[in-house]
Design a protein around this motif. Structure first.
Motif, PDB file in Angstrom:
ATOM      1  N   ARG A 221       2.697   0.538  -1.305  1.00  0.00           N
ATOM      2  CA  ARG A 221       2.724   0.402  -2.729  1.00  0.00           C
ATOM      3  C   ARG A 221       3.159  -0.890  -3.178  1.00  0.00           C
ATOM      4  NH1 ARG A 221       5.812   5.539  -5.320  1.00  0.00           N
ATOM      5  NH2 ARG A 221       5.315   4.053  -7.127  1.00  0.00           N
ATOM      6  N   ALA A 222       4.507  -1.547  -2.590  1.00  0.00           N
ATOM      7  CA  ALA A 222       5.020  -2.680  -3.043  1.00  0.00           C
ATOM      8  C   ALA A 222       3.838  -3.910  -2.501  1.00  0.00           C
ATOM      9  CB  ALA A 222       6.426  -2.982  -2.399  1.00  0.00           C
ATOM     10  N   VAL A 223       3.267  -3.997  -1.345  1.00  0.00           N
ATOM     11  CA  VAL A 223       2.517  -4.738  -0.952  1.00  0.00           C
ATOM     12  C   VAL A 223       1.308  -5.108  -1.637  1.00  0.00           C
ATOM     13  CG1 VAL A 223       0.653  -5.474   0.825  1.00  0.00           C
ATOM     14  CG2 VAL A 223       3.268  -4.784   1.538  1.00  0.00           C
ATOM     15  N   LEU A 224       0.578  -3.759  -2.271  1.00  0.00           N
ATOM     16  CA  LEU A 224      -0.478  -3.910  -3.068  1.00  0.00           C
ATOM     17  C   LEU A 224      -0.073  -4.436  -4.457  1.00  0.00           C
ATOM     18  CD1 LEU A 224      -2.143  -0.380  -1.920  1.00  0.00           C
ATOM     19  CD2 LEU A 224      -2.799  -2.629  -1.494  1.00  0.00           C
ATOM     20  N   ARG A 225       1.032  -4.331  -4.914  1.00  0.00           N
ATOM     21  CA  ARG A 225       1.496  -5.062  -6.088  1.00  0.00           C
ATOM     22  C   ARG A 225       1.437  -6.599  -6.079  1.00  0.00           C
ATOM     23  NH1 ARG A 225       4.795  -0.349  -6.948  1.00  0.00           N
ATOM     24  NH2 ARG A 225       6.513  -1.572  -6.437  1.00  0.00           N
ATOM     25  N   ILE A 226       1.546  -7.147  -4.911  1.00  0.00           N
ATOM     26  CA  ILE A 226       1.777  -8.557  -4.592  1.00  0.00           C
ATOM     27  C   ILE A 226       0.188  -9.390  -5.232  1.00  0.00           C
ATOM     28  CG2 ILE A 226       1.936 -10.365  -3.202  1.00  0.00           C
ATOM     29  CD1 ILE A 226       3.833  -8.436  -1.349  1.00  0.00           C
ATOM     30  N   PRO A 227       0.434 -10.339  -6.203  1.00  0.00           N
ATOM     31  CA  PRO A 227      -0.802 -10.611  -6.610  1.00  0.00           C
ATOM     32  C   PRO A 227      -1.699 -11.647  -5.906  1.00  0.00           C
ATOM     33  CG  PRO A 227       1.153 -11.997  -7.519  1.00  0.00           C
ATOM     34  CD  PRO A 227       1.663 -10.680  -6.473  1.00  0.00           C
TER      35      PRO A 227
END
Length: 329
Positions: A221-227
């Motif tokens: 979830r955190a990685v997919l929020r990295i732009p």
């Protein structure tokens, strides 16, 4: 232990009956064992010698490599020796030691994999607090807790298993001493105590597995929020080797212990045991290093340093002191 006076040795399951196949088994296991020694040994030496790798992730990887080395050294050399000398025997003391170290190292390894999942979770989901959450003291404490848990489980299982009266012979239906085949030799209802301990161990295993899964759900979830795509790729590259190692260990162990009796057979059990006890220690170094540029660079630097030292020593014997070529200094 009550069985010590009645049983002096156990007979392990052989991989082959003919001499040619026994020698083939010896050669295959020798190749796998040497690959595991080389791969894990290089990881341990590289991390220990390169101060740039003195980080929590590599500290836990060093510990994981130690458990892999110990695990494969517990089972494979004895199996190789038996094939080479055309025997199936292992002494009572040797069987006790083999069971103890196998449980000790396997339990420690899974605890370390759980700690490594927490390390990746802290690094990706809480990067600003990473140094606080995984300081040097915290890392040592977590590693020590993993080793202590493995030791405690090994002591309990080994003492309980070999305190059972064994009256169904001394033939172990596996190529190394393991709890289920030894329990089959028991002739007492006291084996239910060991079943209880196994259930407690299964709960520990399941708890660690759930923790790893929850950690990776949060990580993804955190990685997919990295732009930036480059940032996502770098984050995934630090997690995928650990995820691959966990998947290999969990899938093979679960199939070995949870497969339905209807599909169970001696040859299948033997192959599955090889998959979860022999293959992972040999392939784990490859999994962790194949896409790890930091580790590969440090390993290359270490090898170049060793080669340079050898060249300096070699040329020192051919040149007078102080006249060694500048290209070698």
């Amino acid at each position: 232990m009550s069985n010590r006076s009645s049983i002096s040795q156990f007979l392990l399951l052989a991989f082959a009956d003919t001499r040619e196949l026994q020698l083939l088994h010896f050669c295959l296991f020798l190749g796998i064992y040497l690959a595991a020694l080389l791969g894990n040994g290089l990881i341990i030496i590289t991390i220990a010698c390169d101060h740039h790798l003195h980080t929590p992730m590599y500290f836990f990887l060093l510990n994981l490599s130690l458990t892999d080395l110990g695990c494969i050294s517990t089972t494979v050399p004895k199996s190789m020796a038996n094939s080479l000398w055309d025997t199936r025997a292992i002494s009572y003391t040797g069987c006790v030691a083999q069971l103890f170290f196998f449980i000790f190292l396997m339990t420690t390894e899974f605890c370390l994999l759980t700690v490594m999942a927490y390390d990746r979770y802290a690094a990706i989901c809480h990067p600003l607090h990473y140094g606080t959450l995984l300081g040097s003291r915290a890392c040592v404490h977590m590693a020590a807790a993993a080793w202590a848990t493995g030791f405690l489980c090994a002591v309990l299982h080994t003492a309980n298993t070999f305190s059972l009266p064994l009256c169904h012979g001394n033939a172990v239906d596996q190529f190394f001493c393991e709890i289920p085949p030894i329990l089959k030799l028991s002739c007492s209802d006291a084996y239910l105590r060991e079943i209880g301990l196994i259930e407690v161990g299964a709960c520990l295993f399941f708890g660690c597995f759930v923790f790893i899964v929850v950690s990776y759900v949060q990580i993804f979830r955190a990685v997919l929020r990295i732009p930036l795509e480059q940032g996502r790729h770098k984050a995934f590259s630090t997690c995928l080797p650990h995820l691959a190692v966990v998947s290999l260990r969990v899938s093979t162990a679960m199939f070995a212990y949870l497969k339905p009796p209807s599909i169970s057979s001696t040859s299948l059990d033997l192959m599955v045991a090889v998959l979860y006890s022999v293959v992972p220690p040999a392939v784990n170094p490859l999994i962790y290093s194949i896409r790890n540029q930091e580790l590969k660079a440090a390993l290359k630097k270490l090898i170049q340093s060793v080669v340079l030292q050898q060249e300096l020593c070699l040329h020192a014997t051919h040149f007078p002191r102080g006249l060694i070529p500048a290209s070698l200094t």
